[in-house]
Write a protein that holds these residues in place. Sequence first.
Motif, PDB file in Angstrom:
ATOM      1  N   TYR A  83       0.824  -1.203   0.000  1.00 48.16           N
ATOM      2  CA  TYR A  83       0.000   0.000   0.000  1.00 48.16           C
ATOM      3  C   TYR A  83       0.862   1.259   0.000  1.00 48.16           C
ATOM      4  N   SER A  84       0.246   2.354  -0.364  1.00 49.09           N
ATOM      5  CA  SER A  84       0.946   3.600  -0.624  1.00 49.09           C
ATOM      6  C   SER A  84       1.249   4.389   0.645  1.00 49.09           C
ATOM      7  N   ALA A  85       2.359   5.119   0.605  1.00 54.50           N
ATOM      8  CA  ALA A  85       2.657   6.136   1.609  1.00 54.50           C
ATOM      9  C   ALA A  85       1.700   7.316   1.392  1.00 54.50           C
ATOM     10  N   PRO A  86       1.649   8.271   2.309  1.00 51.85           N
ATOM     11  CA  PRO A  86       0.777   9.432   2.115  1.00 51.85           C
ATOM     12  C   PRO A  86       0.949  10.043   0.727  1.00 51.85           C
ATOM     13  N   ASN A  87      -0.147  10.121   0.008  1.00 53.42           N
ATOM     14  CA  ASN A  87      -0.102  10.599  -1.374  1.00 53.42           C
ATOM     15  C   ASN A  87      -1.531  10.874  -1.803  1.00 53.42           C
ATOM     16  N   MET A  88      -1.896  12.150  -1.900  1.00 49.54           N
ATOM     17  CA  MET A  88      -3.267  12.512  -2.245  1.00 49.54           C
ATOM     18  C   MET A  88      -3.389  12.944  -3.697  1.00 49.54           C
ATOM     19  N   THR A  89      -2.398  12.573  -4.505  1.00 46.70           N
ATOM     20  CA  THR A  89      -2.455  12.889  -5.933  1.00 46.70           C
ATOM     21  C   THR A  89      -2.960  11.669  -6.698  1.00 46.70           C
ATOM     22  N   LEU A  90      -3.095  11.821  -8.005  1.00 48.12           N
ATOM     23  CA  LEU A  90      -3.479  10.724  -8.880  1.00 48.12           C
ATOM     24  C   LEU A  90      -2.279  10.195  -9.663  1.00 48.12           C
ATOM     25  N   ILE A  91      -1.109  10.328  -9.069  1.00 52.29           N
ATOM     26  CA  ILE A  91       0.125   9.817  -9.646  1.00 52.29           C
ATOM     27  C   ILE A  91       0.591   8.650  -8.786  1.00 52.29           C
ATOM     28  N   ALA A  92       1.073   7.593  -9.422  1.00 53.43           N
ATOM     29  CA  ALA A  92       1.506   6.408  -8.689  1.00 53.43           C
ATOM     30  C   ALA A  92       2.545   6.769  -7.632  1.00 53.43           C
ATOM     31  N   PRO A  93       2.522   6.122  -6.482  1.00 49.00           N
ATOM     32  CA  PRO A  93       3.403   6.485  -5.368  1.00 49.00           C
ATOM     33  C   PRO A  93       4.856   6.119  -5.622  1.00 49.00           C
ATOM     34  N   GLN A  94       5.739   6.823  -4.939  1.00 46.18           N
ATOM     35  CA  GLN A  94       7.164   6.503  -4.984  1.00 46.18           C
ATOM     36  C   GLN A  94       7.594   5.707  -3.757  1.00 46.18           C
ATOM     37  N   GLU A  95       6.760   5.720  -2.718  1.00 48.04           N
ATOM     38  CA  GLU A  95       7.069   4.989  -1.504  1.00 48.04           C
ATOM     39  C   GLU A  95       5.870   4.119  -1.126  1.00 48.04           C
ATOM     40  N   VAL A  96       6.170   2.897  -0.702  1.00 49.84           N
ATOM     41  CA  VAL A  96       5.108   1.948  -0.342  1.00 49.84           C
ATOM     42  C   VAL A  96       5.507   1.182   0.915  1.00 49.84           C
ATOM     43  N   SER A  97       4.526   0.535   1.510  1.00 51.11           N
ATOM     44  CA  SER A  97       4.743  -0.363   2.641  1.00 51.11           C
ATOM     45  C   SER A  97       4.193  -1.731   2.282  1.00 51.11           C
ATOM     46  N   ILE A  98       4.621  -2.738   3.033  1.00 50.96           N
ATOM     47  CA  ILE A  98       4.052  -4.074   2.889  1.00 50.96           C
ATOM     48  C   ILE A  98       3.631  -4.590   4.259  1.00 50.96           C
ATOM     49  N   MET A  99       2.464  -5.186   4.299  1.00 51.98           N
ATOM     50  CA  MET A  99       1.951  -5.822   5.499  1.00 51.98           C
ATOM     51  C   MET A  99       1.535  -7.238   5.151  1.00 51.98           C
ATOM     52  N   ILE A 100       1.854  -8.186   6.014  1.00 52.30           N
ATOM     53  CA  ILE A 100       1.411  -9.570   5.840  1.00 52.30           C
ATOM     54  C   ILE A 100       0.726 -10.006   7.130  1.00 52.30           C
ATOM     55  N   CYS A 101      -0.502 -10.480   6.996  1.00 50.67           N
ATOM     56  CA  CYS A 101      -1.229 -10.976   8.155  1.00 50.67           C
ATOM     57  C   CYS A 101      -1.803 -12.346   7.818  1.00 50.67           C
ATOM     58  N   ALA A 102      -2.286 -13.043   8.835  1.00 51.91           N
ATOM     59  CA  ALA A 102      -2.854 -14.381   8.628  1.00 51.91           C
ATOM     60  C   ALA A 102      -3.872 -14.666   9.716  1.00 51.91           C
ATOM     61  N   TRP A 103      -4.844 -15.512   9.374  1.00 50.00           N
ATOM     62  CA  TRP A 103      -5.846 -15.911  10.360  1.00 50.00           C
ATOM     63  C   TRP A 103      -6.352 -17.310  10.019  1.00 50.00           C
ATOM     64  N   GLU A 104      -6.998 -17.933  10.980  1.00 56.59           N
ATOM     65  CA  GLU A 104      -7.555 -19.263  10.761  1.00 56.59           C
ATOM     66  C   GLU A 104      -8.612 -19.202   9.670  1.00 56.59           C
ATOM     67  N   TRP A 105      -8.714 -20.295   8.902  1.00 51.25           N
ATOM     68  CA  TRP A 105      -9.581 -20.259   7.720  1.00 51.25           C
ATOM     69  C   TRP A 105     -10.343 -21.560   7.555  1.00 51.25           C
ATOM     70  N   GLY A 106     -11.627 -21.431   7.262  1.00 48.03           N
ATOM     71  CA  GLY A 106     -12.442 -22.592   6.950  1.00 48.03           C
ATOM     72  C   GLY A 106     -12.855 -22.559   5.490  1.00 48.03           C
ATOM     73  N   ALA A 107     -13.981 -23.169   5.186  1.00 47.62           N
ATOM     74  CA  ALA A 107     -14.491 -23.179   3.811  1.00 47.62           C
ATOM     75  C   ALA A 107     -15.131 -21.824   3.510  1.00 47.62           C
ATOM     76  N   TYR A 108     -14.546 -21.086   2.581  1.00 43.51           N
ATOM     77  CA  TYR A 108     -14.989 -19.720   2.283  1.00 43.51           C
ATOM     78  C   TYR A 108     -16.440 -19.669   1.811  1.00 43.51           C
ATOM     79  N   LEU A 109     -16.807 -20.569   0.926  1.00 43.11           N
ATOM     80  CA  LEU A 109     -18.169 -20.609   0.389  1.00 43.11           C
ATOM     81  C   LEU A 109     -18.954 -21.808   0.924  1.00 43.11           C
ATOM     82  N   GLY A 110     -18.478 -22.401   2.021  1.00 38.36           N
ATOM     83  CA  GLY A 110     -19.144 -23.567   2.560  1.00 38.36           C
ATOM     84  C   GLY A 110     -18.728 -24.823   1.810  1.00 38.36           C
TER      85      GLY A 110
END
Length: 296
Positions: A103-130
């Motif tokens: 995701y982007s660093a602070p940037n309120m323009t319509l130009i692609a960002p020059q700085e970004v961050s990455i986040m990785i998360c995880a959680w327990e998972w079952g059948a998404y659609l049953g």
Amino acid sequence: MQYYNSNTVIYLDGRFVKAQDAKTDLYGQSLHYGLAAFEGIRAYKTHNDTRIFKIKEHFERLKRSCELVNMPYPWDNNELIKQTYQLLKLNNLKDAYIRPIVYSAPNMTLIAPQEVSIMICAWEWGAYLGDKQLKVCISPFQRPNPKSTFVEAKISGHYVNSILATTDAKNKGFDEALLLDMHENVAEGSGANIFLEKNGKLYTPTLGNILAGITRATVIELCKVLDIEVIEKTISVEELKSADSAFFCGTAAEIIGIHTLDDTVFKQRWHDSIGATIQRAYKNLVLEKVNYEVII
């Protein structure tokens, strides 16, 4: 669904931090304009320990998505894979859904960002659609014109289209939506690709108007091993409704059969369909119960 608690750890820009302590900037371009790239990845508890299915392919697609929309991607994927396994270990997760997002660093323009961050998360998972066959409707919402964006990029903003389609389907009493492309041909589900069976062969829409699903590619690989013919082509609604059976496939959904499309009931019993065969083969593959090929 509870995605985290006071003990949950996430990976954020090279560090492991408590999820409840993590922060983001409210002036981020990703929040305001939807420019973020993400992946959905599954981890499975197998007899060979916890395995993350096709993790390399997922991170390669994440990098490609960023490149397509001109977002920087300064990370080494091998390092991200290593840290993802560590993330599961820190959270004591065996069967899990993993979500990396750039995701982007602070940037309120319509130009692609020059700085970004990455986040990785995880959680327990079952059948998404049953685990039952689905009642599906044709959505009034189409997939975007491929000349309006990069449909092969997994970008956050694209999923407003999916939210609209799924919400509409649920409000009408269906389990899921099927979206058409701009020419009124079959495209995909809100978060899954589609296959249909006709006279012992499988058919699936060609790339160009759909996300190139990693599970879709896996289904095609399995069909080669099982000597099942797969044909990629433009598919009309009429062709789909006249099929013997049909199923969705995706990382979250895995392989799940479709019982009805609008008022059409697919005539073949699911347990007798090619889709059911693929469903069993896919489960055996991700759990490493068979040796079709080594995919880790």
